[in-house]
Design a protein around this motif. Structure first.
Motif, PDB file in Angstrom:
ATOM      1  N   SER A  86       0.829  -1.207   0.000  1.00 61.63           N
ATOM      2  CA  SER A  86       0.000   0.000   0.000  1.00 61.63           C
ATOM      3  C   SER A  86       0.860   1.253   0.000  1.00 61.63           C
ATOM      4  O   SER A  86       2.089   1.197   0.069  1.00 61.63           O
ATOM      5  N   ARG A  87       0.178   2.405  -0.015  1.00 60.36           N
ATOM      6  CA  ARG A  87       0.875   3.689  -0.140  1.00 60.36           C
ATOM      7  C   ARG A  87       1.852   3.935   1.002  1.00 60.36           C
ATOM      8  O   ARG A  87       2.878   4.599   0.830  1.00 60.36           O
ATOM      9  N   ALA A 123      -2.995  -4.181  -2.055  1.00 64.66           N
ATOM     10  CA  ALA A 123      -3.163  -2.819  -1.547  1.00 64.66           C
ATOM     11  C   ALA A 123      -4.683  -2.614  -1.527  1.00 64.66           C
ATOM     12  O   ALA A 123      -5.374  -3.310  -0.792  1.00 64.66           O
ATOM     13  N   SER A 124      -5.226  -1.722  -2.383  1.00 62.03           N
ATOM     14  CA  SER A 124      -6.685  -1.643  -2.534  1.00 62.03           C
ATOM     15  C   SER A 124      -7.204  -2.812  -3.349  1.00 62.03           C
ATOM     16  O   SER A 124      -8.352  -3.229  -3.217  1.00 62.03           O
ATOM     17  N   THR A 125      -6.360  -3.311  -4.219  1.00 57.99           N
ATOM     18  CA  THR A 125      -6.678  -4.491  -5.022  1.00 57.99           C
ATOM     19  C   THR A 125      -5.712  -5.614  -4.666  1.00 57.99           C
ATOM     20  O   THR A 125      -4.747  -5.409  -3.930  1.00 57.99           O
ATOM     21  N   ALA A 152       0.318   0.257  -4.431  1.00 63.12           N
ATOM     22  CA  ALA A 152      -0.039   1.559  -3.830  1.00 63.12           C
ATOM     23  C   ALA A 152      -1.503   1.584  -3.371  1.00 63.12           C
ATOM     24  O   ALA A 152      -2.164   0.551  -3.308  1.00 63.12           O
ATOM     25  N   ALA A 153      -1.983   2.752  -3.001  1.00 66.04           N
ATOM     26  CA  ALA A 153      -3.359   2.980  -2.509  1.00 66.04           C
ATOM     27  C   ALA A 153      -3.602   2.300  -1.163  1.00 66.04           C
ATOM     28  O   ALA A 153      -2.731   2.301  -0.305  1.00 66.04           O
ATOM     29  N   GLY A 154      -4.807   1.696  -0.971  1.00 63.98           N
ATOM     30  CA  GLY A 154      -5.269   1.257   0.345  1.00 63.98           C
ATOM     31  C   GLY A 154      -4.694  -0.051   0.851  1.00 63.98           C
ATOM     32  O   GLY A 154      -3.736  -0.592   0.295  1.00 63.98           O
TER      33      GLY A 154
END
Length: 351
Positions: A86-87, A123-125, A152-154
């Motif tokens: 993730s980020r 991450a988000s996916t 990256a992301a969530g």
């Protein structure tokens, strides 16, 4: 025997009787547990309850490198790494995670009949980077690890665990069947708080036979690590302060995943011994098949179909006899035809 001796004997008999009653109750309780299957809601609930009960125990082991046993050999596993990209995981930190994975591969006995490895990136996916069936040697596996990019992301940790359970740990993806008794192990590496629910999906994964280790880094949420990991928690939850020292967990996992080498301890296989968790089975070299005793090997029988050639000496006499019989039949027919012609000529001459 005096009164005190009689009383003492009676007390002993009563004690033995109470012990037998307790043992029978315990046995019935154990037997009642066995019918629960991997997908049974009662088993999932039991896993979740056991986890809740153990959350009050010391939750984690900080890094305490142990002496590495060079003779230790990792037992055969179906091993899936579930890594957080993730980020919050900076590019340099993610590279440290990849080095950790590569170092882990180096410590394992990798192969189709040994430990198989898969990587789930999230991450988000969620992305399955490679499956258990994809790589059976260390160079290819480490090359695949080096190509992994952060998403990256969530931080959808629950979704990642569910994906690993439903897609990475299946026989279609390369997991060995339950009858082989190969341990299924997931190692989760995360530095944050999950943005989805992890307790129920983790309990379902554990109930399906997956042993879960949770590695928390820096800002990782301790309660989430406890909810995800198998029990006892002190053996399945790890914590490191930074990604800079995560590589040092390699020796700790080598110690944890170490198993006996049954083949090295002695076996009855005529050709090849293959480790299978705490046991082993036998295989034969190419061109041989395993006998009914599951230990010895026999050369494969190649069925050769022989076509008889009338010109070969073995069949020559038969061929000659068949030819003579055919000639005799033709001669008899010619004689019959000649006789008819002769009778016909005589009839014409008299006319």
């Amino acid at each position: 025997m005096d009164h005190r001796g009689t009383e003492h004997a009676g007390t002993m008999r009563a004690g033995v009787w109470r012990l037998l009653c307790c043992a029978s109750l315990l046995l019935s309780d154990v037997l009642a547990t066995y019918p629960l299957s991997a997908g049974d809601p009662q088993l999932t609930a039991a896993q979740s309850y056991a986890q809740t009960r153990n959350n009050g125990r010391p939750p984690l082991r900080t890094l305490n490198p142990a002496k590495l046993d060079s003779q230790c050999r990792s037992r055969p596993l179906d091993l899936v790494f579930i890594i957080d990209s993730s980020r919050s995981v900076r590019p340099g930190e993610f590279e440290k995670v990849k080095i950790f994975l590569a170092d882990m591969v180096d410590t394992l006995d990798v192969g189709a009949d040994a430990t198989r490895v898969a990587v789930v990136n999230y991450a988000s996916t969620v992305k399955i980077e490679f499956l258990l069936k994809d790589h059976s040697n260390k160079p290819d596996m480490k090359k695949a690890i080096s190509r992994i990019e952060p998403l990256a992301a969530g931080t959808m940790t629950g979704l990642a665990i569910k994906t690993a359970m439903n897609e990475a740990f299946t026989e279609q993806s390369g997991a060995r069947p339950r009858s082989r008794n190969i341990s299924k192990v997931a190692i989760i590496v995360t530095d944050g708080r999950p943005q989805d629910q992890v307790e129920e999906v983790s309990a379902a994964a554990r109930a399906s036979g997956i042993e879960i280790y949770a590695v928390g880094v820096d800002r990782a949420d301790m309660r989430s690590l406890q909810q995800m990991a198998s029990i006892p928690l002190e053996d399945h939850v790890f914590y490191v302060e930074t990604y800079g020292v995560i590589e040092k967990l390699t020796s700790k996992f080598r110690e944890t995943l170490c198993g006996l080498d049954p083949c090295a301890m002695g076996h009855d296989c005529e050709h090849i011994c293959v480790n299978s968790n705490a046991s082993y089975y036998c295989k034969c070299r190419n061109g041989y098949i395993l006998n009914a005793d599951k230990k010895t090997c026999s050369l494969k029988q190649v069925k050769v179909e022989v076509v008889e050639d009338p010109c070969k000496c073995e069949a020559r006499l038969v061929f000659q006899k068949q030819t003579q019989a055919a000639i005799q039949q033709l001669t008899a027919k010619l004689a019959d035809v000649s006789g008819r012609i002769e009778r016909l000529e005589n009839m014409v001459g008299r006319a």
